[in-house]
Scaffold this motif. Sequence first.
Motif, short mmCIF file in Angstrom:
data_model
loop_
_atom_site.label_atom_id
_atom_site.label_comp_id
_atom_site.label_asym_id
_atom_site.label_seq_id
_atom_site.Cartn_x
_atom_site.Cartn_y
_atom_site.Cartn_z
N VAL A 123 0.76 -1.25 0.00
CA VAL A 123 -0.04 -0.01 -0.05
C VAL A 123 0.87 1.20 0.11
N ILE A 124 0.40 2.27 -0.84
CA ILE A 124 1.61 3.44 -0.96
C ILE A 124 0.76 4.74 -0.34
N VAL A 125 1.25 5.41 0.48
CA VAL A 125 0.82 6.49 1.20
C VAL A 125 1.68 7.55 1.12
N ALA A 126 1.21 8.67 0.45
CA ALA A 126 2.20 9.92 -0.04
C ALA A 126 1.51 10.82 -0.15
N PRO A 127 1.71 12.18 -0.14
CA PRO A 127 0.96 13.39 -0.74
C PRO A 127 0.86 13.09 -2.11
N PRO A 128 -0.36 13.76 -2.60
CA PRO A 128 -0.61 13.79 -3.74
C PRO A 128 0.36 13.98 -5.00
N LYS A 129 1.20 14.94 -4.69
CA LYS A 129 2.34 15.29 -5.94
C LYS A 129 3.16 14.16 -5.80
N ILE A 130 3.67 13.66 -4.66
CA ILE A 130 4.84 12.92 -4.57
C ILE A 130 4.16 11.45 -5.06
N LEU A 131 3.02 11.01 -4.90
CA LEU A 131 2.38 9.82 -5.25
C LEU A 131 2.40 9.98 -6.75
N GLY A 132 2.08 10.98 -7.55
CA GLY A 132 2.04 11.17 -8.77
C GLY A 132 3.39 10.92 -9.40
N GLU A 133 4.46 11.64 -8.83
CA GLU A 133 5.90 11.56 -9.20
C GLU A 133 6.33 9.95 -9.03
N MET A 134 6.02 9.41 -8.15
CA MET A 134 6.21 7.78 -8.08
C MET A 134 5.65 7.07 -8.94
N ARG A 135 4.24 7.28 -9.11
CA ARG A 135 3.52 6.62 -10.24
C ARG A 135 4.24 6.48 -11.54
N GLN A 136 4.76 7.74 -11.90
CA GLN A 136 5.51 7.89 -13.07
C GLN A 136 6.58 6.90 -13.22
N GLN A 137 7.33 6.50 -12.04
CA GLN A 137 8.64 5.88 -11.98
C GLN A 137 8.30 4.21 -11.70
N PHE A 138 7.11 4.00 -11.44
CA PHE A 138 7.13 2.35 -11.13
C PHE A 138 7.13 1.68 -12.13
N HIS A 139 7.87 0.59 -11.80
CA HIS A 139 8.15 -0.41 -12.76
C HIS A 139 6.87 -1.16 -12.57
N LYS A 140 6.40 -2.03 -13.82
CA LYS A 140 5.33 -2.85 -13.98
C LYS A 140 5.27 -4.07 -12.86
N GLU A 141 6.58 -4.43 -12.51
CA GLU A 141 6.52 -5.48 -11.22
C GLU A 141 6.09 -4.93 -10.12
N VAL A 142 6.31 -3.73 -9.60
CA VAL A 142 5.71 -2.98 -8.69
C VAL A 142 4.20 -2.74 -8.65
N GLU A 143 3.94 -2.08 -9.86
CA GLU A 143 2.71 -1.65 -10.18
C GLU A 143 1.65 -3.13 -9.83
N ALA A 144 2.03 -4.32 -10.23
CA ALA A 144 1.49 -5.61 -10.12
C ALA A 144 1.04 -5.84 -8.58
N LYS A 145 1.89 -5.01 -7.74
CA LYS A 145 2.00 -5.48 -6.36
C LYS A 145 1.24 -4.67 -5.26
N ILE A 146 0.81 -3.41 -6.06
CA ILE A 146 0.11 -2.47 -5.31
C ILE A 146 -1.23 -2.80 -5.30
N VAL A 147 -1.72 -2.70 -3.72
CA VAL A 147 -3.24 -3.12 -3.57
C VAL A 147 -4.01 -1.81 -2.97
N GLY A 148 -3.39 -0.80 -2.97
CA GLY A 148 -4.17 0.44 -2.66
C GLY A 148 -2.96 1.53 -2.48
N GLU A 149 -3.51 2.88 -2.75
CA GLU A 149 -3.14 4.04 -2.48
C GLU A 149 -3.76 5.14 -1.82
N ILE A 150 -2.94 5.83 -0.92
CA ILE A 150 -3.66 6.79 -0.09
C ILE A 150 -2.97 8.27 -0.32
#
Length: 148
Positions: free
Chosen positions: A103-130
Amino acid sequence: MLDKPIDYKTWILVADGEKALFMENIGDGELPNFEIRRVEEQDNPPSREQGANMPGRMSDGGTAHRSAVEDTDWHELGKERFAADIAEMLYKMAHRGRFEKIVIVAPPKILGEMRQQFHKEVEAKIVGEIAKDLTNHPLGEIEKLVAA
């Protein structure tokens, strides 16, 4: 947001542009118990302390007019780089099988920055975002806020 409780062994990343807490739920969905597995921090002073030059100026054409050019926000660039570094750490951890769900918890701007950088292997394991900044909250309060 989360649709269901956080399972046993699910990892939780609570990050902002300067600090990241990697935690694991060693409890269950009903009674979460987050245990810190890793802490990453970045020293990121304000831009005024990082930039040494005056903002630039440029000519407006043939006249004697000149306009100021906006100075680089070094502090904000540091936060963006830190978000990219965290995304890279998550990729390495996921690739080594350190976590199955996160589960990823971050301020909206940082969450957006991380989303752009996530590898597909990480994206497949994300079960929630706050989209909240919880890095400076006590661990017990993070558990309550994330579980709610």
